[in-house]
Each structure stands twice: as structure tokens, then as C-alpha cells.
Motif scaffolding. Structure first.
Motif, PDB file in Angstrom:
ATOM      1  N   ALA A  56      40.823  44.639  34.116  1.00 23.45           N
ATOM      2  CA  ALA A  56      40.655  43.215  34.458  1.00 23.45           C
ATOM      3  C   ALA A  56      41.494  42.862  35.679  1.00 23.45           C
ATOM      4  CB  ALA A  56      41.037  42.350  33.264  1.00 23.45           C
ATOM      5  N   GLU A  57      42.704  43.413  35.711  1.00 26.37           N
ATOM      6  CA  GLU A  57      43.615  43.161  36.843  1.00 26.37           C
ATOM      7  C   GLU A  57      42.990  43.646  38.162  1.00 26.37           C
ATOM      8  OE1 GLU A  57      47.482  45.731  38.079  1.00 26.37           O
ATOM      9  OE2 GLU A  57      47.223  45.401  35.958  1.00 26.37           O
ATOM     10  N   ALA A  58      42.474  44.881  38.140  1.00 26.18           N
ATOM     11  CA  ALA A  58      41.894  45.442  39.368  1.00 26.18           C
ATOM     12  C   ALA A  58      40.606  44.719  39.742  1.00 26.18           C
ATOM     13  CB  ALA A  58      41.608  46.928  39.175  1.00 26.18           C
ATOM     14  N   MET A  59      39.785  44.413  38.731  1.00 31.65           N
ATOM     15  CA  MET A  59      38.514  43.744  39.024  1.00 31.65           C
ATOM     16  C   MET A  59      38.763  42.368  39.620  1.00 31.65           C
ATOM     17  SD  MET A  59      36.241  44.898  35.771  1.00 31.65           S
ATOM     18  CE  MET A  59      34.683  44.165  36.222  1.00 31.65           C
ATOM     19  N   GLY A  60      39.799  41.690  39.109  1.00 33.82           N
ATOM     20  CA  GLY A  60      40.129  40.362  39.644  1.00 33.82           C
ATOM     21  C   GLY A  60      40.517  40.457  41.115  1.00 33.82           C
ATOM     22  N   GLU A  61      41.392  41.398  41.427  1.00 32.09           N
ATOM     23  CA  GLU A  61      41.862  41.489  42.821  1.00 32.09           C
ATOM     24  C   GLU A  61      40.763  42.016  43.744  1.00 32.09           C
ATOM     25  OE1 GLU A  61      45.720  43.386  43.473  1.00 32.09           O
ATOM     26  OE2 GLU A  61      45.928  42.067  45.221  1.00 32.09           O
TER      27      GLU A  61
END
Ligand SMILES: NC(=O)c1ccc[n+]([C@@H]2O[C@H](COP(=O)([O-])OP(=O)(O)OC[C@H]3O[C@@H](n4cnc5c(N)ncnc54)[C@H](OP(=O)(O)O)[C@@H]3O)[C@@H](O)[C@H]2O)c1
Length: 337
Positions: free
Chosen positions: A285-290
Motif C-alpha cells: 500500500a505504501e509503495a502503491m500510494g507513492e
């Protein structure tokens, strides 16, 4: 639903390069849904170099695909029927549903995605496994610092093109290694790399000396073989070498070439570390958000190379090994409803 399903199942373990005969093209009726299940119409199938490894017998980071099994693949598609409260018809989803046109699966086997702000196909590319690979492989294992020199091989491919752009966003100097003048021009002119090396047309060792006069701080390796050796010979003190892949070796099982310049790690107090993206799935989720934010802001180009038609699967997969793709290679097997 009264539809038939087509699938590619593994027929044989390849000897060298993959061939169409290594797969069986199968037609089956669709099974009835049980409670908790959904029927997904697959629209995009990810074509990945790792598929070649999954076809081999033997221990790896995931079990091999067994003979007779549907070929493993990441997919994105649309729910067409649901017997689950978690998903309704029309929802767009992504998951490991394999090389087939439809899949009946538990609702929990896929996850719902937002295909409004970015196209659905991105969920097998920049917002799927290749994107997560570039993001975590570079930032966690490569750990680049502003002003450092990052070199990436396979630089015009799905992972490499993102690695170079993320490194630029982090303030690094970026040199990409790719095959052919068109790919090299694309990564510099369109993606903003500082320099490109055409490994098919020039001496990589000499070009690395020219483009990396202070040495390489982070080498992100997608290809292995001679290019890995050339990069090892040019490391800066304290360099990090990310072993992400070795596509030049995937079809040479009997004579896989290892690095011979590894003493450069000692001399330069450098580190070479293998990396598998599945270890970072809890942080997707962290990577997809950024990454999604960078794409929406026009800071990250997530190019796709789309081949149309389910039956083209075996030949489309071979494009990866012939270097015929620019950006993420995707098989489009249906139109969004
Ligand atoms: N560790 C992980 O968790 C993880 C996850 C995903 C992917 N990977 C690895 O990341 C690498 C890139 O994957 P991708 O999906 O982004 O594929 P890709 O780079 O989009 O496609 C493969 C590219 O590899 C290059 N290539 C093919 N044969 C080569 C050779 N003999 N020597 C040098 N380059 C060659 C070709 O580009 P040129 O025209 O430039 O030759 C081709 O376009 C692969 O090694 C893959 O296995 C690792």
C-alpha cells in the motif's frame, strides 16, 4: 454464466528457450460459483521473465508450476458474477489468476483496485509486481542517497525503466544499460536518465568508465552475465549491488554464468544482495500510494507494451527474451466493460 474458458497449461519443462509446445491450449466449461466465490473476466495478463524460472523443476522462492497446471501469472480483470459480499459485478480486481480468460476464485484471492485514476493494466505493471520490485529493490536494498550514481541494466524494461526514474526522483545521477539505440534514446530523452549505454553496440566496461568517473554507488542488476561483471569492475567504495534478476542466464540452465569480478566487493567494501519482491508484499500500500502519486503528477512514466489476443501468449512471452518490449509487456485479453 454459460461461457467456455481458455487456458494455457504447462505441458513440458522447457529445454532452453520456451516454445509454444511447452504449453497446452485448453478449453473448459466454467464451473458453478460456490458461496464466497467470484467469477473474474481476465482483461490483462502480465508477461514476466520470472515465468521462465517458474517452468523449471526445483527449489526457488515459489514452487514450480506443475505439469498440467495453469501457467502462473499476475492478472487484472473485472468481476462478472459474485457470490461474495466483498465484491460485486463490475468491480475491477487484480490477483494471481494465471494464464486463462476467466477465473473462478474465492473473493479473498483478488483485491479490488481503483481503475478510475489509473488504467487497470497498471496493476500488473507500475502498480503491480514490477513497480513494487523497482520501488523496494532500489529504495530498500540499493538505498541510494542524493548525488550518488545509480546504474541499472534492463533499463528500458518494466522494472529498469522505473528504477531509473525513481533514482532520478531521489536526486541521483542515473545511467541505464539497454539494447539498441532506440531504447537508449528513449530512456534519456523521455525518461530523463543522464546517460545510456547500448550494450549491443558498445563496450560496457569502457562506457561505464566514461559515464561513471567516480564509480558506481548502486548497481541494480536485471540481467546478470557479462554486464554484471562489467559493473562490478567499476564499483565505488561502499557500493550496493542489487541482484534483482539475471535474464541473460534464464535460458542457459546448464551453464549459468556467475560473476568473476566479485573481489571488487572486498576491495570496495561493497555489498551484493539478492532481493525478492514477495518479501515486501505487506508494504504494498505504501509503495502503491507513492508510485500512484508520481504517475498522477506526471513524474513517473509507466509505459506499457501491449500485445493483444489470448492465443498469442507463448509468442508474446518470448518478446522479453528477444528484447522486443519497451516498458511493461502486457497481454490484453479482453475489453473493459
Ligand atoms: N527479484 C524480484 O523479485 C523480481 C521481480 C520482478 C522482476 N525481476 C527481474 O527483473 C528483471 C526485469 O524484469 P522485467 O519484468 O522488467 O522485464 P523487462 O526488463 O521488461 O524485459 C526483459 C528485458 O531484458 C532484456 N534482455 C533480454 N535478454 C537479455 C540478455 N541476454 N542480456 C541483457 N538483457 C537482456 C531485454 O531488453 P534489452 O533490449 O535491453 O536487451 C528485455 O526487454 C528480470 O531479470 C526479472 O526476472 C525480479
Amino acid at each position: 454464466m454459460d461461457a467456455v474458458n481458455h487456458q494455457f497449461r504447462l505441458a513440458a519443462r522447457p529445454d532452453g528457450m520456451v516454445k509454444r509446445e511447452d504449453f497446452d491450449y485448453v478449453e473448459e466449461p466454467l464451473p458453478e460459483l460456490a458461496d464466497g466465490q467470484v467469477l473474474v473476466k481476465i482483461l490483462y495478463i502480465s508477461l514476466d521473465p520470472a515465468m521462465r524460472g517458474w517452468m523449471n523443476e526445483g527449489r526457488s522462492y515459489v514452487p514450480p508450476v506443475q505439469i498440467g497446471e495453469i501457467m502462473r501469472a499476475a492478472t487484472a480483470g473485472e468481476v462478472v458474477e459474485s457470490r461474495s459480499e466483498q465484491l460485486v459485478a463490475g468491480d475491477k480486481v487484480s490477483g494471481w489468476l494465471g494464464v486463462q480468460e476467466y477465473a473462478v476464485c474465492d473473493a479473498g484471492a483478488v483485491f479490488k483496485v481503483d481503475a478510475q485514476s489509473v488504467s487497470l493494466s497498471k496493476y500488473v505493471g507500475a502498480l503491480g509486481m514490477p513497480g513494487m520490485t523497482a520501488y523496494f529493490g532500489l529504495l530498500e536494498v540499493g538505498a541510494p542517497k542524493e548525488g550518488e550514481t545509480v546504474v541499472v541494466s534492463g533499463a528500458a524494461g518494466a522494472v529498469g525503466s522505473l528504477v531509473g526514474q525513481i533514482a532520478k526522483l531521489k536526486g541521483c545521477r542515473v545511467v541505464g544499460i539497454a539494447g539498441g539505440p532506440e531504447k537508449c534514446a528513449w530512456i534519456v530523452d523521455e525518461l530523463g536518465f543522464d546517460a545510456a549505454i547500448d550494450y549491443k553496440g558498445e563496450d560496457v566496461g569502457e562506457a561505464l568508465r566514461r559515464h561513471c568517473p567516480e564509480g558506481i554507488d548502486v548497481y541494480f542488476d536485471n540481467v546478470g552475465g557479462e554486464i554484471l561483471d562489467a559493473a562490478l569492475a567499476r564499483l565505488a567504495r561502499g557500493a550496493r549491488v542489487v541482484i534483482c534478476g539475471a535474464i541473460s542466464q534464464y535460458n542457459n540452465l546448464d551453464s549459468m554464468r556467475g560473476p568473476s569480478n566479485y573481489m571488487s566487493l572486498l576491495v570496495n567494501r561493497a555489498r551484493m544482495e539478492g532481493f525478492v519482491v514477495v518479501d515486501y508484499m505487506g508494504r504494498m500500500a505504501e509503495a502503491m500510494g507513492e508510485m500512484g502519486g508520481w504517475i498522477a503528477a506526471g513524474k513517473l512514466i509507466a509505459k506499457e507494451d501491449v500485445v493483444e489476443g489470448f492465443e498469442a501468449f507463448p509468442e508474446a512471452l518470448l518478446k522479453l527474451f528477444a528484447g522486443e518490449n519497451v516498458g511493461k509487456l502486457v497481454l490484453k485479453v479482453g475489453a473493459e466493460g
